[in-house]
Motif scaffolding. Structure first.
Motif, mmCIF file in Angstrom:
data_model
loop_
_atom_site.group_PDB
_atom_site.id
_atom_site.type_symbol
_atom_site.label_atom_id
_atom_site.label_comp_id
_atom_site.label_asym_id
_atom_site.label_seq_id
_atom_site.Cartn_x
_atom_site.Cartn_y
_atom_site.Cartn_z
ATOM 1 N N LYS A 149 0.812 -1.218 0.000
ATOM 2 C CA LYS A 149 0.000 0.000 0.000
ATOM 3 C C LYS A 149 0.846 1.269 0.000
ATOM 4 N N GLU A 150 2.038 1.168 0.569
ATOM 5 C CA GLU A 150 2.904 2.345 0.677
ATOM 6 C C GLU A 150 3.875 2.469 -0.493
ATOM 7 N N ARG A 151 3.687 1.658 -1.497
ATOM 8 C CA ARG A 151 4.550 1.741 -2.687
ATOM 9 C C ARG A 151 4.562 3.164 -3.235
ATOM 10 N N LYS A 152 5.755 3.681 -3.434
ATOM 11 C CA LYS A 152 5.905 5.049 -3.918
ATOM 12 C C LYS A 152 5.982 5.059 -5.445
ATOM 13 N N ILE A 153 5.429 6.102 -6.030
ATOM 14 C CA ILE A 153 5.489 6.300 -7.472
ATOM 15 C C ILE A 153 6.390 7.496 -7.734
ATOM 16 N N LYS A 154 7.527 7.251 -8.371
ATOM 17 C CA LYS A 154 8.531 8.298 -8.550
ATOM 18 C C LYS A 154 8.043 9.408 -9.469
ATOM 19 N N HIS A 155 7.198 9.072 -10.425
ATOM 20 C CA HIS A 155 6.751 10.052 -11.398
ATOM 21 C C HIS A 155 5.387 10.618 -11.001
ATOM 22 N N ASP A 156 4.965 11.652 -11.690
ATOM 23 C CA ASP A 156 3.614 12.173 -11.523
ATOM 24 C C ASP A 156 2.623 11.056 -11.844
ATOM 25 N N VAL A 157 1.631 10.870 -10.979
ATOM 26 C CA VAL A 157 0.716 9.737 -11.112
ATOM 27 C C VAL A 157 -0.005 9.760 -12.456
ATOM 28 N N LEU A 158 -0.563 10.893 -12.835
ATOM 29 C CA LEU A 158 -1.321 10.963 -14.079
ATOM 30 C C LEU A 158 -0.416 10.772 -15.299
ATOM 31 N N ALA A 159 0.776 11.354 -15.250
ATOM 32 C CA ALA A 159 1.706 11.178 -16.365
ATOM 33 C C ALA A 159 2.090 9.707 -16.510
ATOM 34 N N PHE A 160 2.291 9.052 -15.385
ATOM 35 C CA PHE A 160 2.630 7.629 -15.397
ATOM 36 C C PHE A 160 1.448 6.814 -15.904
ATOM 37 N N ALA A 161 0.244 7.168 -15.457
ATOM 38 C CA ALA A 161 -0.958 6.448 -15.883
ATOM 39 C C ALA A 161 -1.178 6.572 -17.387
ATOM 40 N N LYS A 162 -0.887 7.740 -17.955
ATOM 41 C CA LYS A 162 -1.083 7.941 -19.395
ATOM 42 C C LYS A 162 -0.180 7.036 -20.213
ATOM 43 N N ARG A 163 0.930 6.619 -19.637
ATOM 44 C CA ARG A 163 1.853 5.714 -20.340
ATOM 45 C C ARG A 163 1.331 4.280 -20.360
ATOM 46 N N PHE A 164 0.605 3.887 -19.317
ATOM 47 C CA PHE A 164 0.278 2.476 -19.159
ATOM 48 C C PHE A 164 -1.218 2.162 -19.123
ATOM 49 N N TYR A 165 -2.045 3.104 -18.738
ATOM 50 C CA TYR A 165 -3.460 2.821 -18.523
ATOM 51 C C TYR A 165 -4.302 3.261 -19.712
ATOM 52 N N SER A 166 -5.545 2.773 -19.753
ATOM 53 C CA SER A 166 -6.475 3.195 -20.789
ATOM 54 C C SER A 166 -6.939 4.624 -20.523
ATOM 55 N N VAL A 172 -10.648 8.625 -14.856
ATOM 56 C CA VAL A 172 -11.121 8.378 -13.494
ATOM 57 C C VAL A 172 -10.101 8.889 -12.482
ATOM 58 N N LEU A 173 -8.831 8.596 -12.710
ATOM 59 C CA LEU A 173 -7.794 9.065 -11.798
ATOM 60 C C LEU A 173 -7.724 10.592 -11.766
ATOM 61 N N ALA A 174 -7.980 11.224 -12.911
ATOM 62 C CA ALA A 174 -7.901 12.682 -12.993
ATOM 63 C C ALA A 174 -8.973 13.379 -12.162
ATOM 64 N N THR A 175 -10.055 12.660 -11.865
ATOM 65 C CA THR A 175 -11.122 13.267 -11.058
ATOM 66 C C THR A 175 -10.801 13.246 -9.566
ATOM 67 N N ILE A 176 -9.738 12.539 -9.191
ATOM 68 C CA ILE A 176 -9.359 12.424 -7.773
ATOM 69 C C ILE A 176 -8.372 13.538 -7.454
ATOM 70 N N LEU A 177 -8.776 14.475 -6.627
ATOM 71 C CA LEU A 177 -7.958 15.650 -6.352
ATOM 72 C C LEU A 177 -6.920 15.423 -5.260
ATOM 73 N N ASP A 178 -7.233 14.553 -4.316
ATOM 74 C CA ASP A 178 -6.300 14.271 -3.222
ATOM 75 C C ASP A 178 -5.149 13.417 -3.754
ATOM 76 N N PRO A 179 -3.894 13.893 -3.712
ATOM 77 C CA PRO A 179 -2.763 13.147 -4.278
ATOM 78 C C PRO A 179 -2.576 11.763 -3.658
ATOM 79 N N GLU A 180 -2.799 11.648 -2.354
ATOM 80 C CA GLU A 180 -2.605 10.363 -1.697
ATOM 81 C C GLU A 180 -3.677 9.366 -2.121
ATOM 82 N N VAL A 181 -4.911 9.820 -2.198
ATOM 83 C CA VAL A 181 -5.991 8.943 -2.657
ATOM 84 C C VAL A 181 -5.760 8.543 -4.109
#
Length: 297
Positions: A149-166, A172-181
């Motif tokens: 659960k505490e796995r850290k993501i070195k890059h910006d979450v959304l930028a990383f998601a755009k590389r790998f996710y649909s 969906v991730l972009a609608t979440i404003l809290d960085p930790e959530v």
């Protein structure tokens, strides 16, 4: 329910180790998940006994790991697989050392039943530095993944998601404003996607993460749908066209420290019936503990 194996079981296949407590095979609608916490296995003598269970090839693989911690975790992973599978051969007692393994054409490990009339048992394993898990089903393929659960993501979450996710998942991730959530939701999606690709058993090149979408099922907790994309492009247009009911997903907390995902194929015999996940914690030959039994739609 905790069972002290050392105190209750007789010795059989080894003068040093007791028998494993036999269990009934999972039903078609069940997945059994066993896990071990490496930090809780402290006995050097026990680890040496575990090494006696491995094949020469497995021992070589353990020895090639760099560092004592990696070697220990590799040993525990192979021990967990062997002891877990051996529990389910209820027609007779099976020495975990006698089990043989093979890989399918894509490299996914399988039990080599050698034409024996055994139930078609499937397994899959996943691990982090601090937890090792093995999932078991019969008749249907299974894929599992565990992530800290505490796995850290070195890059910006959304930028990383755009590389790998649909695109749908990124939205969906972009609608979440809290960085930790947002970080946690990213990890949950990763865990589910890993489980699906591992259940397919064809390797990651056969199912790149951006070619399918995982969506939560409304009105449920921990249940998800698989939705295929229409085509694989750098920026897929209409992403989610059809949700595939042929796969079942479950996502849940494990040991208060990890997310665990289970993916199984929904065969015709199940006809969309709910899936039951039974979770047990173990130190093989020492202690088994029933952690939870839960139904997922």
């Amino acid at each position: 329910m905790r069972i002290s194996v050392m105190s209750q079981m007789h010795r059989s296949f080894s003068i040093d180790l007791p028998s494993l407590i036999p269990l009934q095979l999972p039903s078609r609608r069940e997945t059994h998940l066993w896990y071990v916490i490496p930090d809780e296995v402290k006995s050097t003598s026990l680890l040496k006994r575990y090494s006696q269970l491995l094949s020469p090839i497995e021992k070589d693989g353990v020895d090639q790991m760099r560092g004592d911690e990696l070697k220990k975790n590799a040993l525990l992973a192979r021990t967990l697989v062997r002891t877990t599978i051996a529990r389910y051969q209820t027609n007779k007692e099976v020495d975990p050392r006698s089990l043989m393994f093979k890989k399918n054409v894509y490299g996914k490990p399988e039990v080599d039943w050698q034409n024996c009339n055994n139930q078609p048992l499937h397994f899959n394993i996943s691990h982090t530095d601090s937890l090792i898990a093995c999932g078991v089903t019969v008749h249907v393929p299974v894929g599992i993944d565990v992530e800290d659960k505490e796995r850290k993501i070195k890059h910006d979450v959304l930028a990383f998601a755009k590389r790998f996710y649909s695109a749908d998942e990124v939205n969906v991730l972009a609608t979440i404003l809290d960085p930790e959530v947002q970080r946690k939701e990213f990890i949950k999606l990763w865990t589910l996607k890993e489980a699906y690709v591992k259940a397919l058993g064809k390797g990651f090149s056969a199912a790149p993460f951006n070619t399918f979408t995982i969506q939560s099922m409304p009105g449920t907790e921990g249940a998800y749908n698989l939705c295929k994309t229409s085509e694989v492009t750098a920026d897929p247009p209409e992403e989610t066209k059809k949700c595939n009911g042929g796969w079942k997903f479950a996502l849940f907390d494990l040991a208060d420290s990890h997310y665990a995902a289970v993916c199984t194929e929904d065969d015709q015999a199940n006809e969309g019936a709910p899936t039951k996940i039974i979770v047990r914690k173990t130190i093989p030959f020492v202690e088994d503990q029933l952690i939870s039994e839960r139904i997922f739609l």
